[in-house]
Design a protein around this motif. Structure first.
Motif, PDB file in Angstrom:
ATOM      1  N   GLY A   1       6.992   1.454   8.232  1.00  0.00           N
ATOM      2  CA  GLY A   1       5.624   1.711   7.322  1.00  0.00           C
ATOM      3  C   GLY A   1       5.490   2.414   6.629  1.00  0.00           C
ATOM      4  N   ALA A   2       6.028   3.328   6.344  1.00  0.00           N
ATOM      5  CA  ALA A   2       6.709   4.435   5.833  1.00  0.00           C
ATOM      6  C   ALA A   2       7.528   4.535   5.145  1.00  0.00           C
TER       7      ALA A   2
ATOM      8  N   LYS B   1       1.268  -1.189   2.463  1.00  0.00           N
ATOM      9  CA  LYS B   1       0.786  -1.762   1.692  1.00  0.00           C
ATOM     10  C   LYS B   1      -0.846  -1.741   3.196  1.00  0.00           C
ATOM     11  N   GLU B   2      -0.039  -2.450   3.872  1.00  0.00           N
ATOM     12  CA  GLU B   2      -1.036  -2.706   5.452  1.00  0.00           C
ATOM     13  C   GLU B   2      -1.713  -2.022   5.692  1.00  0.00           C
ATOM     14  N   ASN B   3      -1.218  -0.912   5.962  1.00  0.00           N
ATOM     15  CA  ASN B   3      -1.846   1.296   6.714  1.00  0.00           C
ATOM     16  C   ASN B   3      -2.720   0.794   6.288  1.00  0.00           C
TER      17      ASN B   3
ATOM     18  N   LYS C   1      11.733  -1.221   2.306  1.00  0.00           N
ATOM     19  CA  LYS C   1      11.004  -2.742   2.248  1.00  0.00           C
ATOM     20  C   LYS C   1       9.586  -2.632   1.442  1.00  0.00           C
ATOM     21  N   ILE C   2       9.746  -1.395   1.456  1.00  0.00           N
ATOM     22  CA  ILE C   2       7.909  -1.005   0.841  1.00  0.00           C
ATOM     23  C   ILE C   2       7.740  -1.346  -0.362  1.00  0.00           C
ATOM     24  N   LEU C   3       8.857  -0.743  -1.433  1.00  0.00           N
ATOM     25  CA  LEU C   3       8.443  -0.539  -2.809  1.00  0.00           C
ATOM     26  C   LEU C   3       9.668  -1.843  -3.599  1.00  0.00           C
TER      27      LEU C   3
END
Lengths: 236, 390
Positions: free
Chosen positions: B92-93, B216-218, B122-124
């Protein structure tokens, strides 16, 4: 001329002065004239004699520099722009030397125009327009554009437009100046007939002998003054 | 109602003159909406790409980190906060460690930023999975711009020098395992990406990071001592300023376009009055008031605007929809603009844009029709009948 209270038009000591560069020009000089209902009158004289100026003042298109012009009970010199528009709209029809038809409108629409301004209902409007076109013999050309008409036909459309609302007064400024002899006589006969049938007062500004021959009153102007005012037996 | 009827008759009766005006005005309509749509689309696209590749859902910055001061990276690192560890574990980060370094491509000195990132993240939207390969020397990846400027290719070895946490210089060879293409220059220019665990080891900064990028979902943003959270409003402010500045040029262009169209209407109205002054005299003689005349001619001008909106809609809707669907190809040189354009811009037309532009054009058309018509108000009927203007 004897002046009575039944006069439609009465001018008293009418002056009209135009500026011309640093100088001025007196187009009308102390003109007093009365016109009764149903007259077929001509203002006659050479160019610059003041015929058109007098016609414009009677038609509330212009106002006098001094003196008074009473038309159908309205003091022209006191009328606001809106009031003079209303006077023209309600009571006066105009016929111009160059016909002045609206070029993008059909013959029917040109004749209909004054009735639209008067707010005449549609059904009545159609009846009145067709009647006016029949008077001038152009009912069959209702859908034509002015560009498709001859000079004589165009002037007859202009007459129809002037008389469609059955005004008390029709003012015609050199109505035959752009027409040949045959068309001039036809036009004049049409107006004589309308004068008889509708009791409309016709006032012409002209120096055309063909028009003068139809007049029953001839007012001669010279240098802005009335030189002669004579009743006559028209050659009809 | 009468004036509407007469104005309609007049402009339809005017034929070709009307349609030429309408064509010119409709072109202005469509072009203005298109240009505004391009800028809106560009703005959206640049913002989206930058968020996806660079900002994520916001970032925790180490308190000493200053992106405008490369020297700050020497001290801008700290232990990954405990409170964020579970989130990082759940993907998540993602922590990023940044150090300043130097490379010597072709024997020339070049300052770079060495960035450590988790190859599994997978965040960026950065293709870092290539960094997961560990059977050779230190895997590294760079962007196409960096590759172009340094002449590096895949499988090239390059020596990277940096300062350790103790201030001593250290250097290693890294192998370029991937050259990625991105529209976001901030992850490309003068940057080398390597796995964060390797970077933490070689820089002697175990378990440390310079920033932590959130998913982005945080929605929960805890307060972390020693770290400052930067939300998207903060992160995007420079970008917004830049887009605004760029769109100013476009605004000037479509303002000129609009003024040209308005000038055409104004000119037409002035010419129309000039040509129709005898007609106006006739209308006055027939009993039309000044107010009615002004109303009629102003309405005629406004009708041009309305007809232009309708004609513009006829060809503009299919045309603009097509461009919105298929995008507008950009030349390669736009890559140097400093924006994350991509190869194509997809214009974005909002209802507000279309309605706003239509109202704006109609209002301006009405005004430029009214102004010359005011001249009529002072016209004497006798002068008008003679064809005079004064």
């Amino acid at each position: 001329m004897e002046i009575s209270n039944s006069m439609l038009i009465r001018t008293e000591r009418l002056d009209k002065i135009y500026p011309l560069g640093p100088a001025t020009i007196k187009a009308l000089d102390n003109v007093s004239l009365s016109v009764a209902k149903g007259e077929f009158l001509g203002l006659v004289g050479p160019s610059g004699s003041g015929k058109t100026t007098l016609l414009n003042i009677i038609g509330s298109l212009d106002s006098p520099s001094s003196g008074s012009a009473l038309v159908l009970g309205n003091r022209i010199e006191l009328l606001s722009h809106k009031e003079s528009s209303r006077l023209r709209n309600d009571h006066i029809g105009f016929i111009f030397q160059t016909f002045n038809l609206l070029p993008v409108y059909t013959v029917y629409e040109n004749v209909e125009f004054p009735l639209l301004l008067l707010g005449t209902p549609s059904a009545q409007r159609t009846k009145m327009v067709m009647q006016a076109l029949e008077w001038v013999g152009l009912a069959g050309r209702a859908k034509s554009k002015p560009s498709q008409l001859s000079g004589g036909q165009s002037q007859r459309v202009a007459i129809a437009r002037a008389i469609v609302k059955k005004p008390e007064i029709v003012l015609a400024d050199e109505p035959t100046a752009n027409l040949d002899a045959a068309n001039s006589h036809n036009i004049m006969k049409t107006m004589v007939d309308l004068n008889k049938e509708l009791k409309t007062t016709f006032i012409f500004a002209t120096h055309d002998e063909k028009v003068i021959s139809y007049l029953d009153r001839k007012v001669t102007l010279f240098d802005g003054q009335i030189e002669k005012d004579e009743l006559r037996e028209p050659a009809r | 109602m009468l004036m509407l009827k007469l104005a309609y008759r007049n402009i339809i009766g005017a034929g070709m003159r009307t349609w030429l005006n309408v064509a010119a005005l409709s072109f202005a309509f469509v072009t203005i909406i298109f240009l505004k749509g391009v800028y809106n689309g560009m703005n959206d696209q640049v913002e989206r790409a930058t968020i996806d590749a660079l900002y994520g859902g916001g970032q925790y910055w180490h308190e000493r980190y200053d992106p405008y001061d490369p020297q700050s990276t020497v001290d801008a690192h700290g232990n990954i906060p405990e409170v964020l560890r579970p989130l990082i574990k759940q993907k998540g980060a993602v922590p990023i460690l940044i150090r300043q370094g130097t490379i010597y491509p072709g024997g020339r000195f070049r300052n770079i930023l060495l960035k450590g990132i988790d190859p599994q993240q997978k965040i960026l939207a950065i293709p870092v999975s290539a960094l997961a390969e560990r059977n050779r020397t230190i895997p590294a990846m760079i962007g196409t711009r960096m590759a172009k400027h340094t002449g590096l290719h895949i499988n090239d070895l390059i020596t990277v020098q940096w300062r350790t946490s103790h201030g001593t210089f250290d250097a290693r060879e890294v192998m370029i395992v991937n050259i990625f293409k991105t529209t976001v220059q901030e992850i490309d220019n003068d940057q080398i990406w390597i796995p964060i665990d390797i970077m933490q080891t070689i820089t002697e900064l175990p378990d440390q990071a310079t920033m932590i990028i959130m998913n982005k979902e945080n929605i929960t943003i805890p307060t972390v001592p020693g770290w400052n959270f930067r939300d998207l409003n903060f992160l995007l402010q420079d970008l917004h300023s830049l887009v605004e500045m760029k769109s100013m040029g476009g605004s000037i262009f479509y303002t000129i376009l609009l003024l040209l169209a308005m000038l055409a209407i104004f000119d037409t109205q002035v010419l129309s009055i000039w040509h129709r002054r005898k007609e106006m005299g006739t209308l006055m003689a027939l009993g039309m008031t000044r107010t009615q005349l002004i109303g009629l001619f102003t309405l005629e001008g406004s009708f041009h605007g309305i007809l232009a909106a309708l004609v513009g809609a006829l060809y503009g809707i299919p045309l603009l929809s097509y461009v919105a669907r298929n995008g507008w190809g950009l030349p390669q040189s736009t890559d140097d603009f400093g924006f994350a354009f991509g190869d194509r811009i997809f214009p974005s037309y909002s209802l507000g844009l279309i309605v706003g532009t239509t109202i704006l054009v109609l209002v301006i058309t009405t005004i430029v029709s009214f102004l010359p018509t005011k001249k009529i108000a002072s016209l004497k009927p006798t002068d008008a009948l003679k064809g005079k203007m004064t």
